[in-house]
Design a protein around this motif. Structure first.
Motif, PDB file in Angstrom:
ATOM      1  N   ARG A 197       0.821  -1.079  -0.461  1.00  0.00           N
ATOM      2  CA  ARG A 197       0.211   0.220  -0.143  1.00  0.00           C
ATOM      3  C   ARG A 197       0.939   0.978   0.043  1.00  0.00           C
ATOM      4  O   ARG A 197       0.837   2.030  -0.729  1.00  0.00           O
ATOM      5  CB  ARG A 197      -1.060   0.093   1.465  1.00  0.00           C
ATOM      6  CG  ARG A 197      -2.122   1.274   1.500  1.00  0.00           C
ATOM      7  CD  ARG A 197      -3.096   0.724   2.068  1.00  0.00           C
ATOM      8  NE  ARG A 197      -3.259   0.019   2.494  1.00  0.00           N
ATOM      9  CZ  ARG A 197      -4.738  -0.695   2.288  1.00  0.00           C
ATOM     10  NH1 ARG A 197      -5.493   0.342   1.460  1.00  0.00           N
ATOM     11  NH2 ARG A 197      -4.942  -1.908   1.936  1.00  0.00           N
ATOM     12  N   ASP A 255      -5.748   7.257  -0.867  1.00  0.00           N
ATOM     13  CA  ASP A 255      -6.126   6.228  -0.037  1.00  0.00           C
ATOM     14  C   ASP A 255      -7.441   6.012   0.265  1.00  0.00           C
ATOM     15  O   ASP A 255      -7.457   5.342   0.320  1.00  0.00           O
ATOM     16  CB  ASP A 255      -6.090   7.068   1.094  1.00  0.00           C
ATOM     17  CG  ASP A 255      -4.432   7.530   2.262  1.00  0.00           C
ATOM     18  OD1 ASP A 255      -3.356   6.374   0.896  1.00  0.00           O
ATOM     19  OD2 ASP A 255      -4.401   7.934   2.188  1.00  0.00           O
ATOM     20  N   LEU A 256      -8.004   6.601  -0.340  1.00  0.00           N
ATOM     21  CA  LEU A 256      -9.626   6.524  -0.412  1.00  0.00           C
ATOM     22  C   LEU A 256      -9.836   5.332  -1.583  1.00  0.00           C
ATOM     23  O   LEU A 256     -10.814   4.082  -1.604  1.00  0.00           O
ATOM     24  CB  LEU A 256     -10.576   7.069  -1.236  1.00  0.00           C
ATOM     25  CG  LEU A 256     -10.364   8.521  -0.453  1.00  0.00           C
ATOM     26  CD1 LEU A 256     -11.290  10.079  -1.398  1.00  0.00           C
ATOM     27  CD2 LEU A 256     -11.524   8.335   1.270  1.00  0.00           C
ATOM     28  N   LEU A 273      -8.035   2.833  -2.875  1.00  0.00           N
ATOM     29  CA  LEU A 273      -7.133   1.184  -1.560  1.00  0.00           C
ATOM     30  C   LEU A 273      -7.987   1.194  -1.072  1.00  0.00           C
ATOM     31  O   LEU A 273      -8.464   0.019  -0.657  1.00  0.00           O
ATOM     32  CB  LEU A 273      -5.402   2.275  -1.545  1.00  0.00           C
ATOM     33  CG  LEU A 273      -4.379   2.651  -2.313  1.00  0.00           C
ATOM     34  CD1 LEU A 273      -3.469   2.362  -1.531  1.00  0.00           C
ATOM     35  CD2 LEU A 273      -4.333   0.958  -3.109  1.00  0.00           C
ATOM     36  N   ALA A 274      -9.450   2.346  -0.264  1.00  0.00           N
ATOM     37  CA  ALA A 274      -9.528   1.917   0.958  1.00  0.00           C
ATOM     38  C   ALA A 274     -10.542   0.957  -0.052  1.00  0.00           C
ATOM     39  O   ALA A 274     -11.503  -0.385   0.833  1.00  0.00           O
ATOM     40  CB  ALA A 274     -10.254   2.705   2.144  1.00  0.00           C
ATOM     41  N   GLY A 275     -11.050   1.407  -0.863  1.00  0.00           N
ATOM     42  CA  GLY A 275     -12.719   0.866  -1.721  1.00  0.00           C
ATOM     43  C   GLY A 275     -11.798  -1.016  -2.251  1.00  0.00           C
ATOM     44  O   GLY A 275     -12.591  -1.331  -1.876  1.00  0.00           O
ATOM     45  N   GLY A 315      -9.311  -2.628  -1.196  1.00  0.00           N
ATOM     46  CA  GLY A 315      -9.427  -3.082   0.502  1.00  0.00           C
ATOM     47  C   GLY A 315     -10.589  -4.318   0.643  1.00  0.00           C
ATOM     48  O   GLY A 315     -11.020  -4.895   1.363  1.00  0.00           O
ATOM     49  N   THR A 316     -11.969  -3.227   0.277  1.00  0.00           N
ATOM     50  CA  THR A 316     -13.698  -3.857   0.741  1.00  0.00           C
ATOM     51  C   THR A 316     -13.798  -5.268   0.043  1.00  0.00           C
ATOM     52  O   THR A 316     -14.654  -5.995   0.183  1.00  0.00           O
ATOM     53  CB  THR A 316     -14.330  -2.779   0.589  1.00  0.00           C
ATOM     54  OG1 THR A 316     -14.499  -2.781  -0.524  1.00  0.00           O
ATOM     55  CG2 THR A 316     -14.139  -1.675   1.089  1.00  0.00           C
TER      56      THR A 316
END
Length: 237
Positions: free
Chosen positions: A93, A221-222, A224-226, A228-229
């Motif tokens: 990441r 980051d947003l 990458l967070a998505g 990650g789901t």
């Protein structure tokens, strides 16, 4: 005569030509880059340049490759394959964030690079960036069914946002105070009709105070967070 010509061509290396081209592109833009202008800058003839570079497309590709090579010279930004997740010991990441910021800074310093990427996305420089990001997605455990969508979302944002940022900077007159310009825009938003533009009025202070690089990384980051789901989910039937 033949011996003298060969020596002159050897002295005029491809590296010198590419660096001179980058200087012209940075200072005057793509429209100013011609083999005649390049010959004047290098104090040589156009024929000597053609000895090393076939045409303007090849010259732009070589200049772009040089800029990207410099941007990706750090360990966390080296190629890395999908089988080893990069092989550089950097958490995937964080490696993606470093790659993204390196591209952002490269396009900010050399705005013509963004246009070149969109014009020729198959060139080696672009493919190396694509592979570097793809390798880290593999290491993050993104399921195979989501590889392309996850990768596409990242690279589209990285290159699109970086290119737009550079374009915005070029719209401002030389010597423009960025903070003052943003404050003017934010002030205009704050004065909008609250019934029609409630959101813009609320975020106006953030616009005036934001840092472009930090905002860019927040977008990465947003995404990458998505991504990650979808980790660990089974492919759709």
């Amino acid at each position: 005569m033949t011996i003298r010509t060969e020596r002159r061509n050897d002295a005029l290396s491809k590296e010198r030509i590419v660096q001179a081209a980058i200087d012209i592109l940075d200072g005057e833009g793509e429209g100013a880059l011609t083999f005649r202008a390049l010959a004047r800058r290098l104090a040589t003839g156009s024929g000597a340049i053609y000895w090393h570079i076939a045409d303007k497309d090849a010259l732009l590709a070589a200049a772009t490759d040089d800029v990207v090579t410099q941007a990706m010279s750090g360990g966390a930004m080296s190629g890395g394959s999908m089988s080893d997740g990069g092989g550089d010991g950097v958490e995937p990441r964080e490696a993606i964030r470093v790659i993204a910021l390196g591209i952002f800074d490269a396009i900010d310093a050399h705005p013509w690079v963004g246009a070149q990427f969109s014009r020729a996305p198959w060139q080696p420089a672009m493919l190396r960036v694509f592979e570097a990001i793809g390798g880290r997605l593999w290491a993050l455990g993104v399921p195979e069914a989501a590889w392309f969508n996850a990768w596409s979302a990242l690279v589209t944002y990285i290159f699109g946002a970086a290119t737009q940022n550079a374009a915005n900077a070029r719209l401002q007159a030389p010597g423009t105070d960025r903070s003052a310009a943003l404050a003017d825009i934010a002030g205009g938003w704050a004065r909008l009709d609250p019934a029609q533009y409630p959101f813009l009025r609320q975020v106006a202070p953030q616009l005036g105070a934001h840092d472009d690089r930090e905002q860019f990384l927040a977008g990465v980051d947003l995404i990458l967070a998505g991504i990650g789901t979808v980790k660990g989910k089974s492919p759709p039937a």
